[in-house]
Design a protein around this motif. Structure first.
Motif, short mmCIF file in Angstrom:
data_model
loop_
_atom_site.label_atom_id
_atom_site.label_comp_id
_atom_site.label_asym_id
_atom_site.label_seq_id
_atom_site.Cartn_x
_atom_site.Cartn_y
_atom_site.Cartn_z
N VAL A 1 28.94 29.21 39.95
CA VAL A 1 28.30 29.03 41.26
C VAL A 1 29.29 29.36 42.38
O VAL A 1 28.94 30.03 43.36
CB VAL A 1 27.76 27.60 41.42
N THR A 2 30.53 28.90 42.24
CA THR A 2 31.56 29.18 43.24
C THR A 2 31.74 30.68 43.41
O THR A 2 31.79 31.20 44.53
CB THR A 2 32.91 28.57 42.83
N LEU A 3 31.85 31.39 42.29
CA LEU A 3 32.10 32.82 42.33
C LEU A 3 30.92 33.57 42.94
O LEU A 3 31.11 34.53 43.70
CB LEU A 3 32.39 33.33 40.91
N HIS B 1 36.60 42.58 45.08
CA HIS B 1 37.23 43.19 43.90
C HIS B 1 38.19 42.20 43.24
O HIS B 1 38.28 42.13 42.01
CB HIS B 1 37.97 44.45 44.30
N TRP B 2 38.88 41.40 44.06
CA TRP B 2 39.77 40.38 43.51
C TRP B 2 38.99 39.39 42.65
O TRP B 2 39.45 38.98 41.58
CB TRP B 2 40.49 39.64 44.65
N ILE B 3 37.79 39.01 43.11
CA ILE B 3 36.95 38.09 42.33
C ILE B 3 36.56 38.74 41.01
O ILE B 3 36.53 38.09 39.96
CB ILE B 3 35.70 37.68 43.14
N HIS B 4 36.27 40.03 41.04
CA HIS B 4 35.93 40.76 39.81
C HIS B 4 37.09 40.70 38.82
O HIS B 4 36.90 40.45 37.62
CB HIS B 4 35.60 42.22 40.16
N VAL B 5 38.31 40.91 39.32
CA VAL B 5 39.49 40.82 38.47
C VAL B 5 39.66 39.40 37.93
O VAL B 5 40.00 39.20 36.75
CB VAL B 5 40.75 41.24 39.26
#
Length: 780
Positions: free
Chosen positions: A408-410, A427-431
């Motif tokens: 949920v946070t993401l 993109h950082w979240i994807h990593v």
């Protein structure tokens, strides 16, 4: 080898247990010149029932191997005392050693502990089940029950099919409720209907337990009408039946019927319980019926319901969703017990009302900063137009030791990144997702795909789409929507066809996106045909957003009379969005008469819609009717119409910079305006002339600075992008309104003269400028 400490418990000359601190447990026997060894790997050492106690109890039960039988009741007691899987495996080892595993009742008791107890381990339970020579119906039901509550309820049906093939007994009244529970969690209506048929054929259709489960299944699967049919035909009903039906109506978006059923329940003297009241309060919250909700709260108080945390939380939720935060606050302060639901409900209620200081006070007062609390605060900011604060909180959460970001946070952080166009953060979240091996399920994939699309990287969005193994309708719809934003109508139609070939049924969101794709690509015939097929071919009743799309399809193509005729024939009253679409089309094509009609209807519905004033003013200005322009400006001033602050933002090295019209607050303002002067000089030799009609918009009337086309927010953002990013990088800009014609021409020329890709997302779509051309082909 490292130091290994071994605990050795010698229980009998022929039986020993050992456990090393790596968590490996062994049981061995040397009886009758044979050796039996069972080894299992466990994860915990510290338990309420110590290893010594377990071992000693087993020893006492064994009483020697030659002549004294183990008391099965002792084994059963030991199983009941186990609090983790390690202890269960010790018992399992002992049962194998003493042949007690061959006893069907004892084996089923062990299986039950593995499958549905507090220390369950379904993988091990399945292995235990597979070792039972002839599992009885109870064992089959137990395993089905365990998986019905697991993260993979599909396994329940695979086991059920195996049972039908292998078990000599037919499913009984205990089998079907567990299967209905699994079907409820999967929300597969057809599957439950098949089971319903089997219940009827098995002559179990009068069993109260099964029928209550069936009502729950139909209710949670979005079929309250079928649930009500079962409820009506029941030979007898208990309070669980009434609760299930009330909840089915509440879940199915029929809160009025839920409340009427509660009143009927009262008239039939069926005494409600806590579950009843929770369902009724949920219906009040969905209906936003504060008056009835307050009556229910009084009913609870007057009918002797003892204070119950779940009930208090339901009342809190009702007050918050009905917008009565003061009543919620009074109840919250009186509650003797509060849990995470109580705190987050109050936090979320304040945040959604814009009471951010109050929300933060509640957050700071929490005894523990649960992940759910962080999520509530981050989500509230993201959903209320404060994505920058949402991302700041996300960063703060990561520095905290109390909570860890979850799915949920993401999703909230990705949505905030999408709003800002902050592709570096997204993109950082994807990593982060990859690094922590987080499962890319459909919800997370949809948000990730949407983020890349809205941040101007369609290729990455497509990569995410293809990376999802099992795509649901929302993943498909999001990708179609992404293609629509980029004006790739043909590609969107092809993807829609692929979706149908994959046997994914489209929903209302899918059709909104595919109609938008036709709209932005000028595919009039295709859009009209899809709209006409919605109900007869796909069973989807067109909603207002679909009518808006069709009006925009006709209007954008210049078919204004057809758009007006379509509005007249609508079976539902046209909303402000419908008239706004027609007014926008009239602005593009200069039809004054229809514009005035759309304007009048729009203002009746939304008297303070500043966009209507702007569009009609532009239409009058282009027609040279300055008197009407002046009258409109005066009317806007007299009406005290508030204008939306229009701005553009650009993400540079992970930092989002925001510009307003005529903005000079940026630290690099001097360099930005120097760059704009340089651009103007470069434009002169090629004969560029500003589109002066854009100076007549009402948004430019406040001061002299805003009356110059050269200081529109997107131009400032483009200039900043030129001076702050490498020449190989695209310039990514997000604007919160539709880009004006002059800025569109400006961006095309900049992309040509400076050899730069410019990706600009306005409120409605993406414009990719490259080499002096735009991806929209000037059809916008």
């Amino acid at each position: 080898m490292g130091l290994v400490t071994v605990l050795q418990l010698q229980l009998q000359p022929s039986l020993s247990f050992s456990l090393d601190f790596g968590g490996r447990f062994s049981c061995s026997s040397t009886s009758n010149s044979t050796l039996l060894r069972v080894s299992v790997k466990c994860s915990a050492l510290s338990t309420p029932l110590s290893l010594g106690q377990i071992a000693m109890n087993c020893t006492e039960a064994v009483k020697g191997e030659k002549g004294n039988e183990v008391e099965s009741t002792n084994i059963l007691e030991f199983i009941d005392q186990c609090t983790n899987t390690m202890q269960l495996k010790q018992i399992h080892a002992h049962m194998l050693r003493t042949s007690r595993f061959c006893d069907p009742y004892t084996a089923s008791k062990l299986l039950t502990a593995y499958a549905i107890s507090s220390c369950s381990c379904l993988i091990y339970a399945k292995n235990v089940f597979n070792q039972i020579p002839q599992p009885n119906l109870y064992c089959w039901n137990t395993l089905i029950r365990g998986y019905a509550s697991s993260s993979d309820p599909t396994q329940s049906f695979l086991i059920f099919l195996h049972m039908l093939h292998s078990c000599s007994e037919f499913p009984n009244k205990f089998t079907f409720p567990f299967l209905f529970k699994a079907a409820s969690r999967l929300k597969v209506l057809h599957l439950g209907s098949v089971l319903h048929g089997m219940v009827i054929k098995a002559s179990l259709s009068s069993d109260l337990f099964i029928l209550n489960s069936l009502i729950n299944f139909y209710g949670s699967s979005g079929a309250p009408d079928l649930a009500h049919r079962v409820f009506t035909n029941m030979p007898g009903k208990d309070v669980v039946s009434w609760n299930a039906m009330i909840n089915a109506f509440a879940l199915g978006g029929l809160p009025d019927k839920a409340l009427l059923l509660f009143q009927e329940m009262e008239m039939k003297d069926v005494k409600p319980n806590v579950i009843t009241m929770v369902s009724v309060l949920s219906a009040c919250a969905k209906k936003i019926d504060l008056e009835f909700g307050r009556w229910i709260c009084s009913y609870i108080e007057n009918n002797g319901f003892t204070e119950h945390l779940i009930l208090n939380n339901a009342m809190l939720d009702m007050y918050v969703k009905c917008g009565c935060i003061n009543d919620a606050k009074d109840l919250f302060n009186k509650m003797s017990e509060k849990d995470i639901v109580s705190w987050t409900t109050m936090l979320d209620g304040h945040a959604k009302l814009g009471n951010y200081d109050e929300a933060h006070c509640i957050f700071d007062a929490m005894p523990h900063k649960w992940t759910a609390a962080w999520n509530a605060l981050i989500s509230a900011y993201e959903q209320n137009g404060k994505p920058r604060v949402a991302l700041s909180l996300f960063h703060e959460m990561q520095l905290s030791k109390d909570a860890k970001p979850d799915e949920v946070t993401l999703i909230c952080a990705l949505c905030a990144s999408a709003q800002l166009g902050a592709i570096d953060f997204g993109h950082w979240i994807h990593v982060y997702i990859k690094k922590h091996d987080i499962n890319l399920n459909c919800h997370l994939a949809t948000s990730l795909l949407d983020m890349y699309a809205k941040c101007g990287n369609l290729n990455k969005a497509m990569e995410v789409f293809h990376a999802v193994e099992r795509k649901d309708v929302y993943v498909w719809s999001a990708m179609i929507g992404a293609l629509a934003m980029y004006g790739q109508g043909k590609a969107a139609l092809d993807l829609f066809s692929s979706m149908l070939e994959a046997y994914i049924k489209p929903n209302a969101v899918t059709f909104t996106n595919i109609l938008c794709a036709c709209n932005h690509a000028g595919l009039v015939n295709e859009g009209e045909q899809l709209f006409e097929q919605m109900e007869p071919l796909y069973g989807i009743v067109p909603q207002i957003q679909h009518y808006v799309c069709v009006v925009d399809i006709f209007g954008r193509a210049g078919l204004l009379e057809k758009a007006a005729s379509f509005i007249e024939k609508m079976p539902i009253p046209p909303t402000a969005a419908v008239w706004g679409a027609l007014l926008g089309a009239c602005s593009r094509h200069g039809n004054v008469e229809l514009a005035e009609l759309a304007y009048q209807n729009l203002l009746e519905l939304e008297p303070c819609n500043h966009g209507a004033f702007v569009l009609l003013s532009n239409i009058y200005a282009k027609a040279g009717d300055w008197e009407k322009v002046s009258n409109l400006r005066k009317l806007m001033r007299d009406s005290d119409v508030k204008k939306e602050p229009w701005c553009s933002s650009i993400d540079v090295n992970g930092i989002v910079h925001e510009f307003l019209v005529g903005d000079n607050s940026h630290p690099f303002s001097q360099k930005i305006y120097s760059k704009l002067d340089e651009i103007s000089e470069k434009f002169k030799p090629i004969g560029y002339k500003p589109d002066m009609s854009n100076l007549l918009q009402l948004s430019e009337e406040d001061n002299l600075m805003e009356q110059s086309l050269n200081v529109h927010s997107e131009k400032l953002a483009i200039a900043f992008g030129l001076i702050s990013t490498a020449s190989s990088q695209p310039i990514r800009i997000v604007k919160n309104i539709r880009i004006c014609g002059d800025c569109h021409a400006f961006a095309k020329l900049v992309s040509q003269l400076y050899d730069r890709d410019i990706l600009l997302r306005d409120r409605y779509r993406f414009h990719h400028f490259r080499g002096g051309k735009c991806s929209c082909l000037d059809y916008w």
